[in-house]
Design a protein around this motif. Sequence first.
Motif, mmCIF file in Angstrom:
data_model
loop_
_atom_site.group_PDB
_atom_site.id
_atom_site.type_symbol
_atom_site.label_atom_id
_atom_site.label_comp_id
_atom_site.label_asym_id
_atom_site.label_seq_id
_atom_site.Cartn_x
_atom_site.Cartn_y
_atom_site.Cartn_z
ATOM 1 N N VAL A 141 0.849 -1.185 0.000
ATOM 2 C CA VAL A 141 0.000 0.000 0.000
ATOM 3 C C VAL A 141 0.887 1.238 0.000
ATOM 4 O O VAL A 141 1.768 1.373 0.855
ATOM 5 N N LEU A 142 0.680 2.118 -0.971
ATOM 6 C CA LEU A 142 1.453 3.348 -1.073
ATOM 7 C C LEU A 142 0.546 4.548 -0.831
ATOM 8 O O LEU A 142 -0.627 4.539 -1.212
ATOM 9 N N ILE A 143 1.086 5.585 -0.225
ATOM 10 C CA ILE A 143 0.361 6.842 -0.110
ATOM 11 C C ILE A 143 0.663 7.657 -1.368
ATOM 12 O O ILE A 143 1.835 7.879 -1.711
ATOM 13 N N SER A 144 -0.367 8.056 -2.067
ATOM 14 C CA SER A 144 -0.202 8.850 -3.278
ATOM 15 C C SER A 144 -0.366 10.322 -2.922
ATOM 16 O O SER A 144 -1.396 10.734 -2.378
ATOM 17 N N LEU A 145 0.647 11.107 -3.224
ATOM 18 C CA LEU A 145 0.690 12.509 -2.822
ATOM 19 C C LEU A 145 0.330 13.415 -3.989
ATOM 20 O O LEU A 145 0.915 13.306 -5.071
ATOM 21 N N GLY A 146 -0.633 14.302 -3.769
ATOM 22 C CA GLY A 146 -0.965 15.302 -4.772
ATOM 23 C C GLY A 146 -2.278 15.027 -5.461
ATOM 24 O O GLY A 146 -3.349 15.285 -4.930
ATOM 25 N N GLY A 147 -2.204 14.485 -6.676
ATOM 26 C CA GLY A 147 -3.407 14.326 -7.473
ATOM 27 C C GLY A 147 -3.793 15.648 -8.117
ATOM 28 O O GLY A 147 -3.120 16.673 -7.973
ATOM 29 N N TRP A 148 -4.901 15.642 -8.842
ATOM 30 C CA TRP A 148 -5.333 16.841 -9.564
ATOM 31 C C TRP A 148 -5.597 18.008 -8.611
ATOM 32 O O TRP A 148 -5.180 19.136 -8.875
ATOM 33 N N SER A 149 -6.248 17.747 -7.499
ATOM 34 C CA SER A 149 -6.679 18.827 -6.609
ATOM 35 C C SER A 149 -5.624 19.258 -5.608
ATOM 36 O O SER A 149 -5.671 20.387 -5.113
ATOM 37 N N TRP A 150 -4.674 18.378 -5.269
ATOM 38 C CA TRP A 150 -3.737 18.679 -4.192
ATOM 39 C C TRP A 150 -2.286 18.786 -4.656
ATOM 40 O O TRP A 150 -1.362 18.626 -3.856
ATOM 41 N N SER A 151 -2.085 19.089 -5.942
ATOM 42 C CA SER A 151 -0.732 19.361 -6.424
ATOM 43 C C SER A 151 -0.380 20.846 -6.316
ATOM 44 O O SER A 151 0.681 21.264 -6.776
#
Length: 447
Positions: A141-151
Amino acid sequence: MRPFRRRRLTALAAVASVLVTAAPPAGASATRGPNRRTGYHRVGYFTQWGIYGRAFPVKKLDTSGAAARLTHVNYAFGNISEDGRCYVDGGPGEGDAWADYQRPVPAEESVDGVADAWGEPLNGNFGQLAKLKARHPDLRVLISLGGWSWSTYLSNAARTDASRKAFVASCIDLYLNGNLPVLDGGSGGPGAAAGVFDGVDLDWEWPNWPGEPGNVIRPEDRENFTALLAEFRRQLDAYGRQNRRHYALTAFLPANPATMDAGYEGRKIFRYLDFATVQGYDFHGSWDGVTNQQSALRVPAGAPDDPDFSAEVAVDGWIARGAPRGKLVLGIPYYGRGWTGVTGGGDGLFQPAAGPAPATFEAGSEDYRRLKLLVGNGFTVHRDLRAGHAWLFDGTTFWTYDDPAVVWQKTRYIRRAGLAGAMVWSLDGDDDNATLTRTISQGLATP
């Protein structure tokens, strides 16, 4: 070109039938052993918010059979503060700590059937992911940082050597050490989430390229992205030496060649990545005035745009920029893009449209599990097997999507091209039998 396409589809209808038949049935037994031996990555994004309207708790990854067929689950998403730190905040638009680790999960939604009590250190999705890993010890399980809204502020985090060091340290402390803020009732605390996450997925959309309005963008993002990966690799390796284990570092990369050139140093970034997932969708959507494909394997004949996007264009673009094939994972969508008010007749492809098609959560976007129900209910499935895409059309409304036949075709491409595997956005778009995930699993396991 249009008559040629219809003739081709007629001639290949039998092939489409074979592809659908070749995909494993909903009740197929687990293929976990063979899949683990093939070495292909099978990465699925689990959305924090999927527990609400989509009614997709972590437990469904287990009961549907998806978890047994995945190698990695990426948790979407972790937020970044303006001063460049990983953080969890329950404020409006800032996060959902309730979903992450405060919500008491009832017994009927719990992976092990045991209900959470209010105020336990690790409730919510994080607690359920820990239970899922206990059932599936090979799952990461990895934590994904950012994405469209949180970059928004990733450029700030990556800007200097000092900011990179502080940012990475904050992410390791929060997600790997598991030092969660204490919330009302008592959830969280030192080490509360320790052991849940096995690494970091960096989903910066995009370095030195426009993403969501308001994102901080700098020309030096290109070099700073590489430096940020190097800092993540350095600190993750140091942390791993303490624990005698390897912590993964992955990144989500764009399909647009112009974005590749603006924001990434090609070959250099792969020195630090275990692998990278490549955007294989959102090539077109209702923001275009003409219907089109959103995730074709190859650019269709007669496409109105030249040059155009496709999965093959994206993969070839990264290889041309120095990416090793064995570190590229192709993204596959579990949703479709749709238009309504389509005119021009025919099969609906490349025709003018009035706007986005009505949908459950967002106009112009619908989950596969709902689109599959349209087949035979006024909608006809059309295919272009050469280009590797399918669409639904009822004379007015048009949906471009990946069904099991298209997904199976993409697994064969992954194998032939020597790629590292498949990624999906997002797991809550599949049906209750994890049909698309089963198709990926079988396609990457079958010689």
